[in-house]
Design a protein around this motif. Sequence first.
Motif, PDB file in Angstrom:
ATOM      1  N   ASP A   1       0.101 -55.148  92.657  1.00 47.76           N
ATOM      2  CA  ASP A   1       1.142 -55.864  91.916  1.00 47.76           C
ATOM      3  C   ASP A   1       1.884 -54.964  90.940  1.00 47.76           C
ATOM      4  OD1 ASP A   1       0.734 -58.267  93.165  1.00 47.76           O
ATOM      5  OD2 ASP A   1      -0.655 -59.023  91.663  1.00 47.76           O
ATOM      6  N   PRO A   2       3.187 -54.820  91.139  1.00 46.44           N
ATOM      7  CA  PRO A   2       3.960 -53.983  90.221  1.00 46.44           C
ATOM      8  C   PRO A   2       4.026 -54.617  88.841  1.00 46.44           C
ATOM      9  CG  PRO A   2       5.416 -55.137  91.735  1.00 46.44           C
ATOM     10  CD  PRO A   2       4.030 -55.408  92.200  1.00 46.44           C
ATOM     11  N   ARG A   3       4.232 -53.778  87.838  1.00 46.19           N
ATOM     12  CA  ARG A   3       4.475 -54.322  86.508  1.00 46.19           C
ATOM     13  C   ARG A   3       5.719 -55.200  86.566  1.00 46.19           C
ATOM     14  NH1 ARG A   3       3.565 -48.956  85.708  1.00 46.19           N
ATOM     15  NH2 ARG A   3       5.753 -48.509  85.204  1.00 46.19           N
ATOM     16  N   PRO A   4       5.675 -56.387  85.995  1.00 48.31           N
ATOM     17  CA  PRO A   4       6.851 -57.254  86.065  1.00 48.31           C
ATOM     18  C   PRO A   4       8.085 -56.572  85.490  1.00 48.31           C
ATOM     19  CG  PRO A   4       4.950 -58.489  85.278  1.00 48.31           C
ATOM     20  CD  PRO A   4       4.539 -57.047  85.315  1.00 48.31           C
ATOM     21  N   VAL A   5       9.178 -56.659  86.224  1.00 45.16           N
ATOM     22  CA  VAL A   5      10.449 -56.146  85.738  1.00 45.16           C
ATOM     23  C   VAL A   5      11.055 -57.216  84.831  1.00 45.16           C
ATOM     24  CG1 VAL A   5      12.755 -55.337  86.389  1.00 45.16           C
ATOM     25  CG2 VAL A   5      10.783 -54.817  87.854  1.00 45.16           C
ATOM     26  N   PRO A   6      11.387 -56.888  83.593  1.00 44.54           N
ATOM     27  CA  PRO A   6      11.962 -57.908  82.698  1.00 44.54           C
ATOM     28  C   PRO A   6      13.254 -58.484  83.267  1.00 44.54           C
ATOM     29  CG  PRO A   6      11.363 -55.912  81.483  1.00 44.54           C
ATOM     30  CD  PRO A   6      11.260 -55.575  82.937  1.00 44.54           C
ATOM     31  N   ASP A   7      13.455 -59.775  83.051  1.00 47.63           N
ATOM     32  CA  ASP A   7      14.698 -60.405  83.504  1.00 47.63           C
ATOM     33  C   ASP A   7      15.920 -59.639  83.016  1.00 47.63           C
ATOM     34  OD1 ASP A   7      13.039 -62.368  84.505  1.00 47.63           O
ATOM     35  OD2 ASP A   7      13.888 -64.008  83.318  1.00 47.63           O
ATOM     36  N   THR A   8      15.850 -59.142  81.806  1.00 52.03           N
ATOM     37  CA  THR A   8      16.998 -58.450  81.213  1.00 52.03           C
ATOM     38  C   THR A   8      17.284 -57.113  81.890  1.00 52.03           C
ATOM     39  OG1 THR A   8      15.481 -57.601  79.528  1.00 52.03           O
ATOM     40  CG2 THR A   8      16.785 -59.546  78.954  1.00 52.03           C
ATOM     41  N   SER A   9      16.370 -56.673  82.763  1.00 53.08           N
ATOM     42  CA  SER A   9      16.568 -55.425  83.508  1.00 53.08           C
ATOM     43  C   SER A   9      16.911 -55.682  84.970  1.00 53.08           C
ATOM     44  CB  SER A   9      15.315 -54.544  83.421  1.00 53.08           C
ATOM     45  OG  SER A   9      15.074 -54.130  82.102  1.00 53.08           O
ATOM     46  N   VAL A  10      17.297 -56.914  85.277  1.00 55.08           N
ATOM     47  CA  VAL A  10      17.627 -57.292  86.654  1.00 55.08           C
ATOM     48  C   VAL A  10      19.083 -57.722  86.734  1.00 55.08           C
ATOM     49  CG1 VAL A  10      17.147 -58.871  88.563  1.00 55.08           C
ATOM     50  CG2 VAL A  10      15.257 -58.028  87.142  1.00 55.08           C
ATOM     51  N   VAL A  11      19.802 -57.171  87.703  1.00 56.67           N
ATOM     52  CA  VAL A  11      21.171 -57.581  88.005  1.00 56.67           C
ATOM     53  C   VAL A  11      21.174 -58.155  89.422  1.00 56.67           C
ATOM     54  CG1 VAL A  11      23.563 -56.846  88.285  1.00 56.67           C
ATOM     55  CG2 VAL A  11      22.135 -55.792  86.508  1.00 56.67           C
ATOM     56  N   LEU A  12      21.525 -59.411  89.545  1.00 55.94           N
ATOM     57  CA  LEU A  12      21.573 -60.103  90.837  1.00 55.94           C
ATOM     58  C   LEU A  12      23.032 -60.220  91.263  1.00 55.94           C
ATOM     59  CD1 LEU A  12      20.300 -61.733  93.152  1.00 55.94           C
ATOM     60  CD2 LEU A  12      20.334 -63.742  91.635  1.00 55.94           C
ATOM     61  N   VAL A  13      23.327 -59.657  92.427  1.00 51.24           N
ATOM     62  CA  VAL A  13      24.711 -59.575  92.906  1.00 51.24           C
ATOM     63  C   VAL A  13      24.928 -60.567  94.046  1.00 51.24           C
ATOM     64  CG1 VAL A  13      26.487 -58.055  93.857  1.00 51.24           C
ATOM     65  CG2 VAL A  13      24.775 -57.129  92.263  1.00 51.24           C
ATOM     66  N   ASP A  14      25.951 -61.370  93.933  1.00 49.74           N
ATOM     67  CA  ASP A  14      26.391 -62.380  94.902  1.00 49.74           C
ATOM     68  C   ASP A  14      25.509 -63.632  94.814  1.00 49.74           C
ATOM     69  OD1 ASP A  14      28.308 -63.101  97.082  1.00 49.74           O
ATOM     70  OD2 ASP A  14      26.457 -63.277  98.232  1.00 49.74           O
ATOM     71  N   ALA A  15      24.428 -63.718  95.579  1.00 48.55           N
ATOM     72  CA  ALA A  15      23.515 -64.883  95.519  1.00 48.55           C
ATOM     73  C   ALA A  15      24.295 -66.182  95.655  1.00 48.55           C
ATOM     74  CB  ALA A  15      22.692 -64.855  94.233  1.00 48.55           C
ATOM     75  N   ARG A  16      25.101 -66.271  96.702  1.00 47.77           N
ATOM     76  CA  ARG A  16      25.954 -67.441  96.894  1.00 47.77           C
ATOM     77  C   ARG A  16      25.227 -68.616  97.538  1.00 47.77           C
ATOM     78  NH1 ARG A  16      27.306 -63.526 100.687  1.00 47.77           N
ATOM     79  NH2 ARG A  16      27.332 -64.139 102.902  1.00 47.77           N
ATOM     80  N   ASP A  17      24.028 -68.369  98.070  1.00 47.62           N
ATOM     81  CA  ASP A  17      23.307 -69.385  98.839  1.00 47.62           C
ATOM     82  C   ASP A  17      21.953 -69.635  98.161  1.00 47.62           C
ATOM     83  OD1 ASP A  17      22.254 -71.064 100.736  1.00 47.62           O
ATOM     84  OD2 ASP A  17      22.400 -69.660 102.415  1.00 47.62           O
ATOM     85  N   LEU A  18      21.903 -70.650  97.305  1.00 44.52           N
ATOM     86  CA  LEU A  18      20.708 -70.923  96.504  1.00 44.52           C
ATOM     87  C   LEU A  18      20.188 -72.326  96.757  1.00 44.52           C
ATOM     88  CD1 LEU A  18      21.948 -69.517  93.059  1.00 44.52           C
ATOM     89  CD2 LEU A  18      20.410 -68.370  94.671  1.00 44.52           C
ATOM     90  N   ASP A  19      18.859 -72.472  96.739  1.00 52.39           N
ATOM     91  CA  ASP A  19      18.253 -73.793  96.724  1.00 52.39           C
ATOM     92  C   ASP A  19      18.432 -74.402  95.333  1.00 52.39           C
ATOM     93  OD1 ASP A  19      17.373 -73.471  99.341  1.00 52.39           O
ATOM     94  OD2 ASP A  19      15.445 -72.620  98.710  1.00 52.39           O
ATOM     95  N   PRO A  20      18.471 -75.738  95.220  1.00 46.56           N
ATOM     96  CA  PRO A  20      18.706 -76.361  93.909  1.00 46.56           C
ATOM     97  C   PRO A  20      17.710 -75.933  92.829  1.00 46.56           C
ATOM     98  CG  PRO A  20      19.020 -77.975  95.648  1.00 46.56           C
ATOM     99  CD  PRO A  20      18.473 -76.744  96.309  1.00 46.56           C
ATOM    100  N   ALA A  21      16.411 -75.968  93.133  1.00 45.20           N
ATOM    101  CA  ALA A  21      15.420 -75.581  92.123  1.00 45.20           C
ATOM    102  C   ALA A  21      15.500 -74.094  91.811  1.00 45.20           C
ATOM    103  CB  ALA A  21      14.005 -75.950  92.595  1.00 45.20           C
ATOM    104  N   GLU A  22      15.848 -73.306  92.806  1.00 47.28           N
ATOM    105  CA  GLU A  22      16.028 -71.867  92.606  1.00 47.28           C
ATOM    106  C   GLU A  22      17.212 -71.610  91.673  1.00 47.28           C
ATOM    107  OE1 GLU A  22      16.418 -68.023  95.585  1.00 47.28           O
ATOM    108  OE2 GLU A  22      17.429 -69.898  96.122  1.00 47.28           O
TER     109      GLU A  22
END
Length: 270
Positions: free
Chosen positions: A133-154
């Motif tokens: 298990d990798p050390r968790p990457v902080p949310d603030t260090s994540v860039v999510l590009v596009d992600a146009r297709d999401l489930d409602p809870a997601e």
Amino acid sequence: MTDHSTAGTWDVIVTPWHLDEHIPAFPIPATAAETIRPALPAGPVPARMSLLHQAVADAVARAARPLLLSGDCPAARAAVAGLQRRHRDLAVVWLDAHGDFNTPAITVSGYLGGMALAMLTGRTPGLFDDALDPRPVPDTSVVLVDARDLDPAERDALTASQVRRVPADPAAITAALDALGRTPVYLHLDIDVVDSAQLPGLRFPSGPGPSLTQIEECLAAACATADVAGAGIACAWLPDRVNDQTTREAITRLVGALGADLAWPEPAAR
């Protein structure tokens, strides 16, 4: 902006698997440094994936600058774990038509491939019973590009998170990377981010989206802006389409946008 686009060559590592299933037809470039083919014993899917990911992480850790070609997105978990052996801090830029932010608690389908980014941010504890298990990457260090297709809870989970979401636009990615500072980056691309009309045979097509040319520009912008310590391309075509000429051409173009050249084996003589 610092130009990192020519900083070092790439070591191509091929992981011809989708979750725990080997993909015999997966295209192997002639220039690949290593192909991951461990013998996986029978057992639960997460246990088999754990063994596969151990092998991938070891290969990534050996590579000077790893570029992973895989059949799925969860392989990024192994790539990040391997990179974290020499980078204390690591940011993630994730180009994908999907958010991959589901967890066992909110998933509709139970599909592990839809949890890949949630895995990296520490939202799936206990899913894999191993020491990788990798050390968790902080949310603030994540860039999510596009992600146009999401489930409602997601979608709700992403809204509640501190993950930065941007469109598939080179200027937006550059601005997001500038905000991250000098943290080394793992750059991940799922090819389904590309308009599905342009790439036939995708496992999970998501309809209209950015063109292949636009995604090439996004990758080039990321490499020109950030210290990209490693990268991965999830070649998520259907198994009977993953070795088509059009898929090879797309892979070659995307790898080229990262600054690497691929050579393919010559066809066998008949």
